[in-house]
Design an enzyme around this catalytic site. Sequence first.
Site, mmCIF file in Angstrom:
data_model
loop_
_atom_site.group_PDB
_atom_site.id
_atom_site.type_symbol
_atom_site.label_atom_id
_atom_site.label_comp_id
_atom_site.label_asym_id
_atom_site.label_seq_id
_atom_site.Cartn_x
_atom_site.Cartn_y
_atom_site.Cartn_z
ATOM 1 N N LYS A 181 0.924 -0.985 -0.056
ATOM 2 C CA LYS A 181 0.033 0.038 0.179
ATOM 3 C C LYS A 181 0.732 1.254 -0.021
ATOM 4 O O LYS A 181 1.306 1.648 0.911
ATOM 5 C CB LYS A 181 -0.925 0.215 1.493
ATOM 6 C CG LYS A 181 -2.147 0.527 1.324
ATOM 7 C CD LYS A 181 -2.463 1.895 0.929
ATOM 8 C CE LYS A 181 -1.359 2.763 1.563
ATOM 9 N NZ LYS A 181 -1.919 4.479 1.275
ATOM 10 N N GLU A 256 9.452 1.500 11.072
ATOM 11 C CA GLU A 256 10.002 2.724 11.129
ATOM 12 C C GLU A 256 9.189 3.914 11.179
ATOM 13 O O GLU A 256 8.692 4.513 10.177
ATOM 14 C CB GLU A 256 10.987 1.610 10.022
ATOM 15 C CG GLU A 256 12.259 2.588 10.271
ATOM 16 C CD GLU A 256 12.089 3.882 9.332
ATOM 17 O OE1 GLU A 256 12.302 4.980 10.632
ATOM 18 O OE2 GLU A 256 12.635 4.179 8.510
ATOM 19 N N CYS A 290 14.087 10.055 6.687
ATOM 20 C CA CYS A 290 13.909 9.654 8.901
ATOM 21 C C CYS A 290 14.707 9.602 9.387
ATOM 22 O O CYS A 290 14.971 9.298 10.798
ATOM 23 C CB CYS A 290 12.792 7.814 8.757
ATOM 24 S SG CYS A 290 13.432 7.420 7.539
ATOM 25 N N GLU A 387 10.340 15.600 15.181
ATOM 26 C CA GLU A 387 10.408 15.562 14.077
ATOM 27 C C GLU A 387 9.692 16.436 13.909
ATOM 28 O O GLU A 387 8.465 16.626 13.356
ATOM 29 C CB GLU A 387 10.065 13.879 13.496
ATOM 30 C CG GLU A 387 10.883 13.922 12.580
ATOM 31 C CD GLU A 387 10.709 12.296 11.856
ATOM 32 O OE1 GLU A 387 9.217 11.704 12.341
ATOM 33 O OE2 GLU A 387 11.603 11.660 11.753
HETATM 34 P P1 NAD Z 1 1.914 7.954 7.740
HETATM 35 O O1 NAD Z 1 2.783 7.999 8.732
HETATM 36 O O2 NAD Z 1 0.009 9.306 8.092
HETATM 37 O O3 NAD Z 1 1.158 7.756 6.724
HETATM 38 C C1 NAD Z 1 2.738 6.798 6.179
HETATM 39 C C2 NAD Z 1 2.120 5.691 5.128
HETATM 40 O O4 NAD Z 1 0.459 4.705 6.355
HETATM 41 C C3 NAD Z 1 1.066 6.169 4.140
HETATM 42 O O5 NAD Z 1 1.215 5.307 3.389
HETATM 43 C C4 NAD Z 1 0.061 6.069 5.100
HETATM 44 O O6 NAD Z 1 -1.911 6.311 3.531
HETATM 45 C C5 NAD Z 1 -0.373 5.108 5.398
HETATM 46 N N1 NAD Z 1 -1.237 5.360 6.793
HETATM 47 C C6 NAD Z 1 -1.901 6.339 7.281
HETATM 48 N N2 NAD Z 1 -3.234 5.853 8.160
HETATM 49 C C7 NAD Z 1 -3.072 4.805 8.609
HETATM 50 C C8 NAD Z 1 -3.695 3.838 9.464
HETATM 51 N N3 NAD Z 1 -4.752 4.383 9.622
HETATM 52 N N4 NAD Z 1 -3.430 2.396 8.813
HETATM 53 C C9 NAD Z 1 -2.506 2.332 7.794
HETATM 54 N N5 NAD Z 1 -2.331 2.926 7.746
HETATM 55 C C10 NAD Z 1 -2.209 3.986 7.233
HETATM 56 O O7 NAD Z 1 2.798 9.829 7.845
HETATM 57 P P2 NAD Z 1 2.121 11.793 7.198
HETATM 58 O O8 NAD Z 1 0.814 11.423 6.933
HETATM 59 O O9 NAD Z 1 2.279 11.087 5.686
HETATM 60 O O10 NAD Z 1 3.210 12.254 7.454
HETATM 61 C C11 NAD Z 1 2.833 12.553 8.950
HETATM 62 C C12 NAD Z 1 3.975 13.090 9.398
HETATM 63 O O11 NAD Z 1 4.480 11.417 9.245
HETATM 64 C C13 NAD Z 1 5.351 13.429 8.803
HETATM 65 O O12 NAD Z 1 4.925 15.355 9.134
HETATM 66 C C14 NAD Z 1 6.473 13.051 9.242
HETATM 67 O O13 NAD Z 1 6.903 14.129 10.411
HETATM 68 C C15 NAD Z 1 6.296 11.618 9.558
HETATM 69 N N6 NAD Z 1 6.933 10.525 8.224
HETATM 70 C C16 NAD Z 1 7.492 10.003 8.675
HETATM 71 C C17 NAD Z 1 7.690 9.370 7.697
HETATM 72 C C18 NAD Z 1 9.628 7.979 7.947
HETATM 73 O O14 NAD Z 1 10.015 7.804 7.510
HETATM 74 N N7 NAD Z 1 9.591 7.887 9.328
HETATM 75 C C19 NAD Z 1 7.364 9.202 6.345
HETATM 76 C C20 NAD Z 1 6.448 9.617 6.491
HETATM 77 C C21 NAD Z 1 6.161 10.686 7.306
#
Ligand code: NAD
Length: 485
Positions: A181, A256, A290, A387
């Site tokens: 996904k 992660e 990250c 972060e």
């Molecule tokens: P997120 O964690 O919500 O999204 C990451 C992935 O998880 C996406 O594919 C998303 O569709 C999916 N996802 C979202 N809600 C979900 C749920 N309830 N169940 C399962 N999967 C779900 O992150 P975001 O909203 O894209 O970004 C928000 C913040 O997260 C950023 O500002 C940053 O600080 C952090 N972030 C960290 C990383 C990393 O590599 N560690 C990557 C993206 C974002």
Amino acid sequence: MSGESGIWFDPGLCLIGGAWVAPKGGEGLDLVNPSDGNRLARIARGGAADIDAAVAAAQAARDGDWGRMTALERGRVLTRIGQLVLERADDLARLEALDVGKPLSQARADAVALARYCELYGGAADKVMGETIPYLDGYTVYTLREPHGVTGHIVPWNYPMQIIGRSVGAALAMGNACVLKPAEEACLTALAFAHIAVEAGLPAGALNVVPGLGAEAGAALSGHPEVEHPSFTGSVATGALVQQAAGRNVVPVTLELGGKSPQLVFEDADLDAALPFLVNAGCQNAGQTCSASSRILVQRGVYDVVRERMAAAYAELTVGPALEDLRVGPLISARQKEIVEGYLARGSDLAVAGQGMIVDHAPEAGAYVRPALFADVPPDHPLAREEIFGPVQVLIPFETEEEAVAIANGTDYGLVASIWSRDGARQMRLARQLHAGQVFINNYGAGGGVELPFGGVGRSGHGREKGFEALYGFSQLKTVAAYHG
Ligand code: NAD
């Protein structure tokens, strides 16, 4: 290839059981080019029914052609995928640059890393072995490494190709069947990768891809009772939801979740060597990494010179459209820009030591922010603890080694840390004392080596991906004890 976007496939479909199909709900989502705010493509808005179908296809593959393949054959397919990825590296880089806003050369490096993961795991597939265990008289005991079965891969938007490589690559090598996904903000290279995998001969159902929203397709995948190992990269809040969902199904999960990774610069450091790493590690991919280094801890005796030299480097940072391949591109979205600007506003009580520049011709609707370096930041300030996921770094002075370690370990996170010092004893001491999944000595990131196990402690998550270690995570151990007298 179609038009300027370079998309050579229909981006509105899901890959399920080897067929490209429309999502059952028939709905789509817009992908936006963060460099100019224009619509880039329309992708599928997959939902629970599509995830059900993808998991069923994965189960069928696990029990069918894919499950019957030898480790050698699996490795060959992965290696072929890697070769095709390498051949298409320029096309993939362009897609990623348009979709993520990543400067073109950084996007190309990600494509090469994806190929490298396929090569690494392709070569490793038939080299993961069990062991024989000396036991009681009359027994022969040995272990088998077996796949979990169906693995779920929830991938964020910041490094789609690298994260797919390290998690899907390792899972396939061990014989799992995967449901991927990708993030709703950026999923073109996930789809492109799937097309390449099919072309390379990956059996139907071994890899299924369902784009969609996190709360819909993501939640359906992480909570699916037939998914035996979800792997998630993203935010702490969503990671906690994924872990809860996996907990209900009593399955292991890899998380992660980012970090607040420090670089510790001591007075005996080689500053010429350190300087490029100090800045690059904060602004690569516009700080949306990250393992970004968002905290620079500097010993008092060299603090002023490091501050001045970093400020000078910041003045050279140009920000603009991804295809222009400047040092920094836009953030992923207007929403991310709002988050980062919120942090910049919270830093209004701090001294700004250096700032980058947005090029004049950058489109108004692009998600651009000026990189910012804050000086003399108290370790308990929100900008030093949270972060940010943008091109923002804080400079924190320290006097002693003990103080540096206390500050470095003083956040909820623990992903990566680095030590800049010529003192070998200090290097060894601190490598043990720093709370982090990876510690670098006189470098940062070690070139991102696909061979190096990676993952966090604390709120940075748990489980390890990359390297051979990922192969153990994406498999389970069976002990066989034979009594023969
Ligand atoms: P997120 O964690 O919500 O999204 C990451 C992935 O998880 C996406 O594919 C998303 O569709 C999916 N996802 C979202 N809600 C979900 C749920 N309830 N169940 C399962 N999967 C779900 O992150 P975001 O909203 O894209 O970004 C928000 C913040 O997260 C950023 O500002 C940053 O600080 C952090 N972030 C960290 C990383 C990393 O590599 N560690 C990557 C993206 C974002």
